[in-house]
Design an enzyme around this catalytic site. Structure first.
Site, PDB file in Angstrom:
ATOM      1  CE  LYS A   1       0.198  -1.333   4.558  1.00  0.00           C
ATOM      2  NZ  LYS A   1      -0.165  -2.347   5.482  1.00  0.00           N
TER       3      LYS A   1
ATOM      4  CB  ILE B   1     -12.169  -6.765   2.775  1.00  0.00           C
ATOM      5  CG1 ILE B   1     -12.244  -7.001   4.285  1.00  0.00           C
ATOM      6  CG2 ILE B   1     -13.501  -6.284   2.239  1.00  0.00           C
ATOM      7  CD1 ILE B   1     -12.576  -5.744   5.077  1.00  0.00           C
TER       8      ILE B   1
ATOM      9  N   GLY C   1       0.930  -7.550  20.748  1.00  0.00           N
ATOM     10  CA  GLY C   1       1.240  -7.740  19.329  1.00  0.00           C
ATOM     11  C   GLY C   1       0.196  -7.182  18.371  1.00  0.00           C
TER      12      GLY C   1
ATOM     13  CE  LYS D   1      -4.169  -0.858   4.834  1.00  0.00           C
ATOM     14  NZ  LYS D   1      -4.328  -1.287   6.235  1.00  0.00           N
TER      15      LYS D   1
HETATM   16  N1  HSE Z   1      -1.039  -2.189  10.126  1.00  0.00           N
HETATM   17  C1  HSE Z   1      -2.178  -2.548   9.343  1.00  0.00           C
HETATM   18  C2  HSE Z   1      -3.420  -2.491  10.209  1.00  0.00           C
HETATM   19  C3  HSE Z   1      -1.975  -3.927   8.758  1.00  0.00           C
HETATM   20  O1  HSE Z   1      -3.308  -2.263  11.420  1.00  0.00           O
HETATM   21  O2  HSE Z   1      -4.521  -2.611   9.703  1.00  0.00           O
HETATM   22  C4  HSE Z   1      -2.692  -4.174   7.485  1.00  0.00           C
HETATM   23  O3  HSE Z   1      -2.376  -3.282   6.456  1.00  0.00           O
END
Ligand code: HSE
Length: 441
Positions: A109, A140, A191, A209
């Site tokens: 992205k 998705i 995490g 995005k």
């Molecule tokens: N760091 C991104 C998120 C991962 O938290 O959605 C997916 O692009």
């Protein structure tokens, strides 16, 4: 062009969470792809900086290399899958793949948000495709929806929760009444958030995005730098509670609208009505709302990250390319990116309603606050004063106002003696406007 029923060679560059998932998915589903679609996917080469990543996928060791150029140059590789992320060497990999006449599938992205026009142009020139379903909202299938199933529409609005980390943090703040810093630290420990959380919490990831989806949906150039961007660091438990009182939920939304004045594109914490479908998307899940003039409102929901959900999108793109190849036909070349470039609405021209919370000396500050807002043409829908002493605050819900006027009003409010601090400024979304321009049934 391949002969019918031949193997389709896949070269995977990057064997981290997503790349490892892609190899494991293909290895485990190879027989069913052959049975169901007549497509024989073969991971011919895979590249990583760490040999143990390849071993963990179950790939034969002789197929592993540390040199991405070997993957691109391998004559048995038909489709190059770039999953290392970042700008370099991902850009070099894609340029080399197109120069070698190979299709590219990517989840990148950051690169596409800045350079999709150039990369799609190179693919078109080379007569191959650039596919990027996994670059937005993980598993998705929203890119496919925009590029295929919804093409009969003029897309009016895209509004999405496209960053799972921030949605996880906001959901926990809402549920626990906890503040941002505490939930972020916990999310890092578990995490859910990176050690360096900037790309997520400051809105960079969602901005990329949003740019990618806007450029696909509106057939025009939208790059990450065009997207007005504000993250969630300043959202407090008090803001979330105040939003709830007003009937709103705070979400980090990426919003792109195709307006008469140009493309409006922004990422920021947004108050949306708590009964809106997007308000109910909680935890690390993603959802993208797409409003088309014919179809009306649609919502795509699912996992926006994770090994197999993202691999599902990547391998879907690989199979879409492999389908004609396995029948002896070449996939259609990438289209030239855009026929025309539409203007981007300037940040100061964006129009929103605002929720503003001010820490004030005392309730008498109200008249001065209202006068300052009025001087900048900021009309109010509600003004409330509450608390005393240190806890004295004024909350304001404005009518729709240009960002430029609101910024000037906030600067004046900050300078008023009676205002101790502008504690919070959050945009309140007019969700009904998302459907403006829809066709009447
Ligand atoms: N760091 C991104 C998120 C991962 O938290 O959605 C997916 O692009």
């Amino acid at each position: 062009m391949k002969d019918a029923n031949t193997r389709i060679g896949v070269g995977v560059i990057g064997l981290g969470t997503v790349g490892g998932g892609v190899v494991r998915l293909i290895l485990s589903h190879r027989a069913s792809y052959l049975h169901n679609y007549g497509i024989d996917l073969d991971v011919v080469r895979a590249c990583s900086r760490h040999a143990e990543d390849a071993a963990a996928t179950g790939l034969a060791p002789e197929r592993f290399t540390e040199n991405w150029r070997e993957v691109v140059a391998d004559p048995d590789v038909d489709i190059v899958v770039e999953l290392i992320g970042g700008e370099h060497p991902a850009m070099d990999i894609m340029e080399a793949a197109f120069a070698a006449g190979k299709h590219v599938v990517t989840a990148n992205k950051a690169l596409l948000g800045r350079h999709v026009e150039r990369l799609a142009g190179l693919a078109a020139e080379a007569g191959v495709q650039l596919r990027c379903e996994a670059s937005v909202a993980g598993g998705i299938p929203v890119v496919n929806a925009l590029e295929h199933a919804l093409t009969a529409n003029e897309v009016l609005t895209i509004a999405g929760i496209m960053n799972g980390t921030t949605n996880y943090i906001l959901s926990r703040m809402e549920r626990e009444g906890a503040d941002f810093e505490r939930v972020l630290a916990d999310a890092q420990r578990l995490g859910y958030a990176e050690a360096d959380p900037t790309a997520d919490v400051d809105g960079f990831d969602a901005a990329s995005k949003t740019a990618i989806l806007a450029s696909i949906a509106f057939h025009t150039r939208v790059v990450t730098d065009d997207v007005f961007q504000e993250g969630i660091r300043n959202i407090s438990a008090e803001d979330i509670a105040a939003a709830r009182e007003l009937g709103y939920t705070i979400k980090l939304l990426g919003i792109a609208r195709n307006t008469a004045d140009g493309v409006e594109t922004r990422v920021h914490p947004t108050m949306i009505p708590s009964d809106h479908q997007l308000a109910s998307v909680s935890g690390a899940m993603n959802a993208v709302y797409v409003v088309g003039d014919a179809v009306g409102e649609t919502m795509f929901y699912g996992a926006g990250a994770g090994s197999f959900p993202t691999a599902s999108a990547v391998v879907g793109d690989i199979l879409a390319l492999a389908e004609p190849m396995s029948r002896g036909a070449a996939p259609l070349a990438e289209r030239e990116p855009y026929r025309a470039v539409r203007p981007i609405v300037a940040a100061e021209e964006l129009v929103n309603r605002f929720y503003v919370r001010l820490d004030v000396e005392d309730a008498d500050a109200r008249a001065a606050v209202e006068a300052a807002l009025a001087r900048h043409g900021v009309a109010t829908e509600a003004v409330e004063a509450a608390g005393e002493g240190e806890g004295a605050r004024i909350t304001v819900l404005t009518a729709a106002v240009r960002e430029g006027e609101m910024a000037a009003a906030l600067t004046e409010l900050e300078g008023l003696d009676v205002v101790r601090a502008v504690a919070s400024v959050i945009r309140v979304e007019d969700v009904a406007a998302w459907s403006e321009g829809a066709m009447e049934n």
